[in-house]
Write a protein that holds these residues in place. Sequence first.
Motif, PDB file in Angstrom:
ATOM      1  N   GLU A   1      -6.337  -0.536  -4.010  1.00  0.00           N
ATOM      2  CA  GLU A   1      -5.426  -1.396  -3.129  1.00  0.00           C
ATOM      3  C   GLU A   1      -5.849  -1.285  -1.507  1.00  0.00           C
ATOM      4  OE1 GLU A   1      -2.545  -2.783  -4.130  1.00  0.00           O
ATOM      5  OE2 GLU A   1      -3.104  -2.567  -6.268  1.00  0.00           O
ATOM      6  N   ARG A   2      -6.493  -0.138  -1.321  1.00  0.00           N
ATOM      7  CA  ARG A   2      -6.675  -0.092   0.198  1.00  0.00           C
ATOM      8  C   ARG A   2      -7.642  -1.076   0.589  1.00  0.00           C
ATOM      9  NH1 ARG A   2      -6.715   6.395  -0.393  1.00  0.00           N
ATOM     10  NH2 ARG A   2      -4.877   7.015   0.047  1.00  0.00           N
TER      11      ARG A   2
ATOM     12  N   LEU B   1     -12.439   2.065   6.248  1.00  0.00           N
ATOM     13  CA  LEU B   1     -11.916   2.759   5.133  1.00  0.00           C
ATOM     14  C   LEU B   1     -12.193   4.002   4.781  1.00  0.00           C
ATOM     15  CD1 LEU B   1     -12.178  -0.347   2.771  1.00  0.00           C
ATOM     16  CD2 LEU B   1      -9.995   0.375   3.605  1.00  0.00           C
TER      17      LEU B   1
ATOM     18  N   GLY C   1       0.726   4.322  -2.933  1.00  0.00           N
ATOM     19  CA  GLY C   1       0.384   5.449  -2.552  1.00  0.00           C
ATOM     20  C   GLY C   1       1.482   6.526  -3.060  1.00  0.00           C
TER      21      GLY C   1
ATOM     22  N   LEU D   1       0.967  -1.366  -0.068  1.00  0.00           N
ATOM     23  CA  LEU D   1       0.047  -0.008   0.028  1.00  0.00           C
ATOM     24  C   LEU D   1       0.946   1.220  -0.016  1.00  0.00           C
ATOM     25  CD1 LEU D   1      -2.974   0.725   0.177  1.00  0.00           C
ATOM     26  CD2 LEU D   1      -3.168   0.798   2.608  1.00  0.00           C
TER      27      LEU D   1
ATOM     28  N   SER E   1      -7.334   3.331  -4.176  1.00  0.00           N
ATOM     29  CA  SER E   1      -8.497   3.026  -3.634  1.00  0.00           C
ATOM     30  C   SER E   1      -8.894   1.849  -3.648  1.00  0.00           C
ATOM     31  CB  SER E   1      -9.638   3.812  -3.964  1.00  0.00           C
ATOM     32  OG  SER E   1     -10.254   3.510  -5.111  1.00  0.00           O
TER      33      SER E   1
ATOM     34  N   HIS F   1      -5.733  -4.418   0.520  1.00  0.00           N
ATOM     35  CA  HIS F   1      -4.907  -4.618   1.712  1.00  0.00           C
ATOM     36  C   HIS F   1      -5.378  -4.435   3.000  1.00  0.00           C
ATOM     37  CE1 HIS F   1      -0.777  -4.522  -0.384  1.00  0.00           C
ATOM     38  NE2 HIS F   1      -1.675  -4.078  -1.217  1.00  0.00           N
ATOM     39  N   ALA F   2      -6.591  -3.987   2.876  1.00  0.00           N
ATOM     40  CA  ALA F   2      -7.336  -3.977   4.414  1.00  0.00           C
ATOM     41  C   ALA F   2      -8.060  -5.462   4.626  1.00  0.00           C
ATOM     42  CB  ALA F   2      -8.611  -2.703   4.347  1.00  0.00           C
TER      43      ALA F   2
END
Length: 371
Positions: A354-355, A370, A118, A114, A352, A358-359
């Motif tokens: 990827e978030r 998120l 970013g 992540l 977004s 990865h979450a």
Amino acid sequence: MAFPMPDRPLGVCLIGTGFMGKCHAMAWRNVATVFGGAHPRLEILCDTPADRAEAFAAQFGFARGMADWQSAVADPAVDVVSITTPNGLHRPMAEAALEAGKHVWLEKPMALTLEDAGAMAALAAGRPGQVTILGYNYLRSPAYQQAQRLVAEGAIGTPHSFRGVYDEDYSADPDLPWSWRLTRRGGGLGALGDLGCHLASQMVGLMGPVAEVTAVTSTPIGLRPSPEGMKPVENDDTAHAILRFVSGATGSFATSRIAPGRKCRLQWEIHGSEGTLSFDQENMNELWLHRRGAPGLARLLSGPEQPDFAAFCPAPGHNFGFNEQKTVEARDLLAAIAGGKAKGPDFAAGLSIERIIHAMAASEGRPVALT
């Protein structure tokens, strides 16, 4: 529907000659034939060793083959860089291309971590004149595009719930040899990074942003054979999650790379206040719709009434395919470069996605917010 195209042929550098490299090469060769405009100049094909690059340059129709990707992305004849390499090379190659002033077409997943994603998104944000697009080709399916329109038009009312899976069996054989894909350093996330990100891209496009995820991952095949003996698998074979969207709707999400017999089961269903939509990528030219009062679901077959389908074939029932999706993706990139509306996902939208995945990887059964 008319799309703007660059007023001069753009020079292309393609890095990678595997499955996705060939898909990009076909898309670059076909995009002007299908959609008009100037044919791109296929300038440089990169791979290692150099003789492999030269052989594929001849096969794919590129002017030159070379092994030095740093020199290739900086070459003044290059305007656009297509990156289809292993995941661990995505960040350095994409950043080098952006810093050299190039537009970037990058295959998913965006990056290993992540933090990498970013940094890439931040770099791209500082170069608004350079277009970035990620290889979420399933978003270019006419059936998916129709589903988005139907949801936006209220055909199924207010979406209440989403159920999605993406299963394949390419790693189901426990005797499959160990490879870089199974490591954090080389592959990043496992099924989530390879398959789950595709499901997430469609889910968000249909349901809107995700507020919270609770997930578990597993690696049932924890060791794989290699010439040096058995080696550990470091990333996920499977993932399961429940979600809450910002809208208040809920959802379930599952992905596996060890699902015997499943080849490309990118399948989802949306239940709304007035109906249901259902799709399965293994039957990618069919969308199923139920409206309140109807006896069941009706099949909506993709056909020439959908502009991107019609660009390839004027006849209904003749089917749209995987490589056509990549050609549409190339069209969307070129249209954005020419000043048209960007369809993305660009690096910001990719971050977004990827978030979300990865979450899920970090959740370990606990809710992760998120928003």
